[in-house]
Write a protein that holds these residues in place. Structure first.
Motif, PDB file in Angstrom:
ATOM      1  N   GLY A  26      -6.941  14.174  -2.606  1.00  0.00           N
ATOM      2  CA  GLY A  26      -6.030  15.298  -2.769  1.00  0.00           C
ATOM      3  C   GLY A  26      -5.973  15.717  -4.222  1.00  0.00           C
ATOM      4  N   THR A  27      -4.742  15.782  -4.765  1.00  0.00           N
ATOM      5  CA  THR A  27      -4.531  16.200  -6.150  1.00  0.00           C
ATOM      6  C   THR A  27      -3.586  15.218  -6.830  1.00  0.00           C
ATOM      7  N   PHE A  28      -3.912  14.866  -8.069  1.00  0.00           N
ATOM      8  CA  PHE A  28      -3.038  14.029  -8.880  1.00  0.00           C
ATOM      9  C   PHE A  28      -2.671  14.803 -10.127  1.00  0.00           C
ATOM     10  N   THR A  29      -1.358  15.012 -10.327  1.00  0.00           N
ATOM     11  CA  THR A  29      -0.856  15.690 -11.514  1.00  0.00           C
ATOM     12  C   THR A  29      -0.261  14.632 -12.427  1.00  0.00           C
ATOM     13  N   ALA A  30      -1.047  14.208 -13.403  1.00  0.00           N
ATOM     14  CA  ALA A  30      -0.671  13.064 -14.240  1.00  0.00           C
ATOM     15  C   ALA A  30       0.331  13.431 -15.316  1.00  0.00           C
ATOM     16  N   ARG A  31       0.325  14.697 -15.752  1.00  0.00           N
ATOM     17  CA  ARG A  31       1.135  15.158 -16.888  1.00  0.00           C
ATOM     18  C   ARG A  31       0.891  14.244 -18.092  1.00  0.00           C
ATOM     19  N   ASP A  32       1.939  13.715 -18.727  1.00  0.00           N
ATOM     20  CA  ASP A  32       1.738  12.824 -19.876  1.00  0.00           C
ATOM     21  C   ASP A  32       1.956  11.360 -19.492  1.00  0.00           C
ATOM     22  N   GLY A  33       1.827  11.057 -18.215  1.00  0.00           N
ATOM     23  CA  GLY A  33       2.081   9.704 -17.726  1.00  0.00           C
ATOM     24  C   GLY A  33       0.899   8.763 -17.920  1.00  0.00           C
ATOM     25  N   THR A  34       1.131   7.518 -17.553  1.00  0.00           N
ATOM     26  CA  THR A  34       0.129   6.462 -17.701  1.00  0.00           C
ATOM     27  C   THR A  34      -0.086   5.764 -16.373  1.00  0.00           C
ATOM     28  N   VAL A  35      -1.344   5.535 -16.036  1.00  0.00           N
ATOM     29  CA  VAL A  35      -1.699   4.718 -14.876  1.00  0.00           C
ATOM     30  C   VAL A  35      -2.335   3.442 -15.390  1.00  0.00           C
ATOM     31  N   THR A  36      -1.769   2.313 -14.987  1.00  0.00           N
ATOM     32  CA  THR A  36      -2.299   1.002 -15.354  1.00  0.00           C
ATOM     33  C   THR A  36      -2.935   0.371 -14.133  1.00  0.00           C
ATOM     34  N   PHE A  37      -4.185  -0.046 -14.291  1.00  0.00           N
ATOM     35  CA  PHE A  37      -4.885  -0.759 -13.230  1.00  0.00           C
ATOM     36  C   PHE A  37      -4.870  -2.240 -13.588  1.00  0.00           C
ATOM     37  N   ASN A  65       0.849  -1.187   0.000  1.00  0.00           N
ATOM     38  CA  ASN A  65       0.000   0.000   0.000  1.00  0.00           C
ATOM     39  C   ASN A  65       0.886   1.238   0.000  1.00  0.00           C
ATOM     40  N   LEU A  66       0.502   2.232  -0.787  1.00  0.00           N
ATOM     41  CA  LEU A  66       1.207   3.512  -0.834  1.00  0.00           C
ATOM     42  C   LEU A  66       0.212   4.609  -0.479  1.00  0.00           C
ATOM     43  N   LYS A  67       0.602   5.447   0.492  1.00  0.00           N
ATOM     44  CA  LYS A  67      -0.282   6.507   0.960  1.00  0.00           C
ATOM     45  C   LYS A  67       0.440   7.845   0.897  1.00  0.00           C
ATOM     46  N   ILE A  68      -0.201   8.830   0.289  1.00  0.00           N
ATOM     47  CA  ILE A  68       0.303  10.202   0.201  1.00  0.00           C
ATOM     48  C   ILE A  68      -0.531  11.038   1.163  1.00  0.00           C
ATOM     49  N   ASN A  69       0.129  11.706   2.140  1.00  0.00           N
ATOM     50  CA  ASN A  69      -0.692  12.253   3.221  1.00  0.00           C
ATOM     51  C   ASN A  69      -0.069  13.485   3.881  1.00  0.00           C
ATOM     52  N   ASN A  70      -0.004  14.584   3.136  1.00  0.00           N
ATOM     53  CA  ASN A  70       0.295  15.887   3.742  1.00  0.00           C
ATOM     54  C   ASN A  70      -0.269  16.952   2.814  1.00  0.00           C
ATOM     55  N   SER A  71      -1.262  17.685   3.290  1.00  0.00           N
ATOM     56  CA  SER A  71      -1.983  18.632   2.432  1.00  0.00           C
ATOM     57  C   SER A  71      -1.116  19.785   1.962  1.00  0.00           C
ATOM     58  N   SER A  72       0.020  20.029   2.617  1.00  0.00           N
ATOM     59  CA  SER A  72       0.883  21.155   2.259  1.00  0.00           C
ATOM     60  C   SER A  72       1.989  20.783   1.286  1.00  0.00           C
ATOM     61  N   GLU A  73       2.116  19.498   0.961  1.00  0.00           N
ATOM     62  CA  GLU A  73       3.294  19.033   0.234  1.00  0.00           C
ATOM     63  C   GLU A  73       2.962  18.545  -1.171  1.00  0.00           C
ATOM     64  N   THR A  74       3.953  18.695  -2.063  1.00  0.00           N
ATOM     65  CA  THR A  74       3.939  18.047  -3.369  1.00  0.00           C
ATOM     66  C   THR A  74       4.892  16.862  -3.320  1.00  0.00           C
ATOM     67  N   PHE A  75       4.401  15.713  -3.717  1.00  0.00           N
ATOM     68  CA  PHE A  75       5.172  14.470  -3.696  1.00  0.00           C
ATOM     69  C   PHE A  75       5.460  14.074  -5.142  1.00  0.00           C
ATOM     70  N   ASP A  76       6.738  14.199  -5.541  1.00  0.00           N
ATOM     71  CA  ASP A  76       7.160  13.916  -6.904  1.00  0.00           C
ATOM     72  C   ASP A  76       7.575  12.461  -7.051  1.00  0.00           C
ATOM     73  N   LEU A  77       7.043  11.796  -8.075  1.00  0.00           N
ATOM     74  CA  LEU A  77       7.540  10.461  -8.362  1.00  0.00           C
ATOM     75  C   LEU A  77       9.000  10.533  -8.773  1.00  0.00           C
ATOM     76  N   GLY A  78       9.807   9.639  -8.191  1.00  0.00           N
ATOM     77  CA  GLY A  78      11.219   9.574  -8.532  1.00  0.00           C
ATOM     78  C   GLY A  78      11.515   8.536  -9.593  1.00  0.00           C
ATOM     79  N   GLY A  79      10.482   7.909 -10.122  1.00  0.00           N
ATOM     80  CA  GLY A  79      10.578   6.850 -11.121  1.00  0.00           C
ATOM     81  C   GLY A  79       9.243   6.146 -11.175  1.00  0.00           C
ATOM     82  N   ASP A  80       9.164   5.091 -11.969  1.00  0.00           N
ATOM     83  CA  ASP A  80       7.930   4.315 -12.047  1.00  0.00           C
ATOM     84  C   ASP A  80       7.647   3.657 -10.700  1.00  0.00           C
ATOM     85  N   VAL A  81       6.369   3.542 -10.372  1.00  0.00           N
ATOM     86  CA  VAL A  81       5.939   3.004  -9.082  1.00  0.00           C
ATOM     87  C   VAL A  81       4.889   1.922  -9.312  1.00  0.00           C
ATOM     88  N   VAL A  82       4.983   0.862  -8.514  1.00  0.00           N
ATOM     89  CA  VAL A  82       3.985  -0.216  -8.510  1.00  0.00           C
ATOM     90  C   VAL A  82       3.413  -0.336  -7.113  1.00  0.00           C
TER      91      VAL A  82
END
Length: 265
Positions: A190-201, A142-159
């Motif tokens: 919160g907010t998701f900034t997808a840009r030109d990325g892909t989310v696979t379910f 499980n991955l949880k993003i949890n701070n309303s004041s912060e931007t969390f940048d992906l550092g690479g692909d994530v599963v």
């Protein structure tokens, strides 16, 4: 040295117990093969798993939370098996010289997520300019993003082998357009900034709660590649392509595909 005065090293043994641990400064180094964890929440400033020499493994015991307010580091040749419960990466220790984007989880060895939750909950303020916290590229349970004041940048692909929750704050795929594979539930308060990325379910049946069909929640490309049914539980906006490769996409909530293709096998 001054560093030695603030370091606690456990060399080849276990760090366990029924009491508490609150280490608000310095570094705890757990080296060699052993167990880590207690029956209450334990807090560290910096927690290092291994010193980078010799292969060894550390396994978390118990289901209670481990909070790291500095940096969690897995050294080369070391394996951390995260077990159950939550690992909270809650940076609290100010700015780092020359660093705009903080990396609170450094993996040079191997991270085995088990059924744990890794929660990014810190807030990084650099000495000048805008800061962010990097989400390390790895496989989580499980991955949880949890701070309303912060931007969390992906550092690479994530599963995520199970759920991904944007509870508060912004998750940003960055201009590198990193990809996300979510095998369980997706939720976004919160907010998701997808840009030109892909989310696979992928994976088995699960819910997709996009949080509404607004620009701050929008996906770019979405791929459904499931062994079951992915159910949309709230409005969903896709600004790129929606592709159903395997499995079913279901639900009564609206889906808007704005400018892309809707295709499937």
């Amino acid at each position: 040295s001054d560093a030695d005065k603030t370091r606690v090293t456990v060399n080849g043994g276990n760090v366990t117990g029924v009491g508490g641990m609150t280490k608000t400064g310095g570094t705890v180094l757990v080296d060699g093969t052993g167990a880590l964890g207690g029956e209450t929440e334990w807090a560290y400033d910096n927690l290092h798993i291994g010193d980078g020499t010799g292969k060894a493994s550390t396994a978390k015991t118990g289901a209670d939370k481990i909070t790291v307010t500095g940096i969690l580091t897995i050294a080369a040749d070391q394996t951390l098996t995260a077990g159950t419960g939550t690992w909270s990466l809650a940076w609290l220790t100010g700015s780092v010289s020359g660093v705009q984007t903080l990396v609170p989880f450094v993996i040079s060895g191997t991270f085995t997520p088990g059924t744990s939750t890794v929660e990014y909950s810190g807030y990084y303020t650099p000495a000048s300019g805008d800061g962010a916290t990097q989400v390390t590229s790895t496989a989580y349970y499980n991955l949880k993003i949890n701070n309303s004041s912060e931007t969390f940048d992906l550092g690479g692909d994530v599963v995520t082998n199970n759920d991904l929750a944007i509870t508060a704050g912004t998750l940003d795929a960055t201009t590198d357009n990193y990809a996300i594979v979510c095998k369980g539930n997706w939720s976004n308060s919160g907010t998701f900034t997808a840009r030109d990325g892909t989310v696979t379910f992928s994976g088995a049946s699960a819910d997709i709660d996009a949080g509404g069909a607004s620009a701050s929640k929008a996906f770019n490309n979405v791929i459904i590649n499931s062994t079951g049914t992915k159910t949309i539980t709230s409005g969903m906006l896709v600004s790129g392509d929606l592709t159903v490769t395997a499995g079913n996409l279901a639900g009564t909530a609206s889906v808007t595909v704005n400018g892309g293709d809707v295709t499937g096998n």
